[in-house]
Design an enzyme around this catalytic site. Structure first.
Site, PDB file in Angstrom:
ATOM      1  N   HIS A  89      -4.855  77.224  76.877  1.00 33.33           N
ATOM      2  CA  HIS A  89      -3.793  78.223  77.080  1.00 33.33           C
ATOM      3  C   HIS A  89      -2.957  78.494  75.833  1.00 33.33           C
ATOM      4  O   HIS A  89      -2.071  79.337  75.850  1.00 33.33           O
ATOM      5  CB  HIS A  89      -2.849  77.784  78.206  1.00 33.33           C
ATOM      6  CG  HIS A  89      -1.895  76.710  77.803  1.00 33.33           C
ATOM      7  ND1 HIS A  89      -2.272  75.417  77.618  1.00 33.33           N
ATOM      8  CD2 HIS A  89      -0.580  76.753  77.527  1.00 33.33           C
ATOM      9  CE1 HIS A  89      -1.231  74.693  77.256  1.00 33.33           C
ATOM     10  NE2 HIS A  89      -0.179  75.479  77.179  1.00 33.33           N
TER      11      HIS A  89
HETATM   12  N1  UDP Z   1      -1.318  70.902  84.811  1.00 30.34           N
HETATM   13  C1  UDP Z   1      -1.428  71.001  86.177  1.00 30.34           C
HETATM   14  N2  UDP Z   1      -2.355  71.867  86.691  1.00 30.34           N
HETATM   15  C2  UDP Z   1      -3.192  72.605  85.900  1.00 30.34           C
HETATM   16  C3  UDP Z   1      -3.073  72.477  84.493  1.00 30.34           C
HETATM   17  C4  UDP Z   1      -2.111  71.625  83.980  1.00 30.34           C
HETATM   18  O1  UDP Z   1      -0.713  70.322  86.926  1.00 30.34           O
HETATM   19  O2  UDP Z   1      -3.998  73.366  86.410  1.00 30.34           O
HETATM   20  C5  UDP Z   1      -0.302  69.990  84.271  1.00 30.34           C
HETATM   21  C6  UDP Z   1      -0.866  68.945  83.352  1.00 30.34           C
HETATM   22  O3  UDP Z   1      -1.366  67.863  84.085  1.00 30.34           O
HETATM   23  C7  UDP Z   1       0.326  68.609  82.478  1.00 30.34           C
HETATM   24  C8  UDP Z   1       1.058  69.919  82.391  1.00 30.34           C
HETATM   25  O4  UDP Z   1       0.585  70.735  83.450  1.00 30.34           O
HETATM   26  O5  UDP Z   1       1.160  67.673  83.108  1.00 30.34           O
HETATM   27  C9  UDP Z   1       0.761  70.526  81.061  1.00 30.34           C
HETATM   28  O6  UDP Z   1       1.181  71.791  81.031  1.00 30.34           O
HETATM   29  P1  UDP Z   1       0.601  72.867  80.023  1.00 30.34           P
HETATM   30  O7  UDP Z   1      -0.746  72.457  79.576  1.00 30.34           O
HETATM   31  O8  UDP Z   1       0.782  74.165  80.689  1.00 30.34           O
HETATM   32  O9  UDP Z   1       1.671  72.820  78.837  1.00 30.34           O
HETATM   33  P2  UDP Z   1       1.838  71.971  77.518  1.00 30.34           P
HETATM   34  O10 UDP Z   1       1.794  70.519  77.884  1.00 30.34           O
HETATM   35  O11 UDP Z   1       0.757  72.378  76.582  1.00 30.34           O
HETATM   36  O12 UDP Z   1       3.185  72.360  77.017  1.00 30.34           O
END
Ligand code: UDP
Length: 362
Positions: A206
């Site tokens: 993403h």
């Molecule tokens: N996550 C979730 N469902 C999904 C994809 C991600 O619960 O389908 C959770 C994942 O386990 C983690 C968090 O969302 O705890 C991460 O979010 P994301 O990847 O959107 O953001 P980033 O961490 O890159 O800021």
């Protein structure tokens, strides 16, 4: 003491749930929760409030979508109103999204104290919106809660030692331990998603640098399609991969071998991470969760803020974002032997430490 917490995006609901529960367990602190609306789909927002028992927002500003400046600016205006009305003793922000920066900036300009959870992370890539958000937020914050020694060192290097600076560990580790402990209460992910018995690869993509560049998107998904000959490759789709970007993926030969799902709830996601042979991701949180659940990871980015996972062998960056380099990293990582007994993210009790430190300062 009154704390105003600003959240808006999926990873923030997850992080805030740990601290919010610690606030509930502490006498003398009241929390007002503000949801900016940056993520608003039910499966990107409501599901986490329900599953992680996060209190309902006192304010929902419904500001999602649009270019960065517009989104951040509108959030700033509305958060300023809320803070002027609530007069909290501290404003609590998480991570590195536009909601983080808008909350921190609104508070600092009203001379309110700002507490930043997940302070000190750096990718050294200023083209990432997250890098701009986290640097600016750290520099207007009064309390800096660092998850790792690397983050502490960065904050000191940037001259922030005069702030209230604390190495508290990672609140996501608190949440990961809790969700792993309740695994027995959930249905198996293979049953829920009707998956076959092939070994599993879980992939999430993403990051703007990947989704907005058709060439990178093609290379990454080309590698995932190749892997889908040997593995069941499950890809929960972030809303940023809708529309034209999804069309780029669907046009690739063999794309129908991939198993796409809508964004998943937190428990199901954690169980898939735990059961996978390998995680392929560009997410910050998912890289760490792979480590928490003892699954090896390939991060499809040019750099990572969580360098300690690369050094310990749990994570690997491809030499470049090309199909062949991603596949080479995957093959190496599938046979890697990462370090065990390595605990860079604290002891799973970070949220309690943060609340205790805030309370002492009240
Ligand atoms: N996550 C979730 N469902 C999904 C994809 C991600 O619960 O389908 C959770 C994942 O386990 C983690 C968090 O969302 O705890 C991460 O979010 P994301 O990847 O959107 O953001 P980033 O961490 O890159 O800021």
């Amino acid at each position: 003491m009154k704390i105003c917490t600003i959240v808006g995006a999926r990873p923030q609901f997850i992080k805030a749930s740990a601290v919010s529960h610690a606030i509930d367990a502490t006498d003398g602190i009241e929390e007002v929760l503000v949801h900016t609306g940056q993520h608003y789909d039910a499966n990107m927002s409501d599901v986490f409030f329900d599953e992680l028992k996060l209190r309902r927002p006192n304010y929902n500003l419904e500001i999602g979508g649009g270019p960065h400046g517009q989104m951040t600016g509108q959030q700033l205006i509305r958060i300023e109103d809320v803070l002027t009305n609530e007069r909290p003793d501290a404003v609590l922000v998480y991570g590195d999204t536009n909601s983080t920066l808008a909350g921190a900036l609104a508070a600092a300009k009203l001379h309110m104290k700002v507490a930043h959870v997940e302070a000190g992370l750096r990718s050294f890539n200023r083209r990432m919106p997250e890098e701009i958000n986290r640097i600016l937020t750290d520099h207007v914050s009064d309390w800096l809660f660092a998850p790792t020694q690397f983050a502490m060192d960065m904050l000191e290097k940037e001259g922030l030692s005069d702030r209230s600076l604390h190495l508290v560990g990672d609140v996501m580790y608190d949440v990961a331990l809790e969700i792993a402990a309740s695994r027995g209460e959930r249905t198996d992910p293979r049953t829920l998603l009707a998956l076959d018995n092939a070994p599993l690869v879980l992939a999430t993509i993403h990051r703007q640098e990947n989704t907005d560049d058709p060439s990178r998107l093609t290379e990454i998904f080309g590698a995932l399609i190749e892997l889908a000959g040997r593995y069941t490759v499950v890809i929960p789709l972030h809303p940023r991969l809708k529309g034209e970007r999804r069309e780029v993926i669907d046009a690739l030969p063999g794309a129908n071998r991939l198993t796409f799902t809508d964004p998943l709830g937190f428990g199901l996601m954690a169980d898939l991470v735990a059961d996978a042979e390998l995680v392929v991701t560009d997410s910050g949180g998912v890289q760490k969760e792979a480590f928490f659940h003892k699954t090896r990871c390939v991060t499809v980015r040019d750099e990572t803020e969580w360098q300690e996972l690369v050094e310990s062998g749990w994570n690997r960056l491809p030499d470049s974002i090309s199909r062949s380099a991603v596949l080479a990293a995957v093959e190496q990582q599938l046979v890697a032997n990462p370090a065990h007994g390595f605990e860079p993210y604290g002891d799973g009790a970070s949220a309690g430490k943060i609340v205790e430190l805030l309370k002492q300062a009240a």
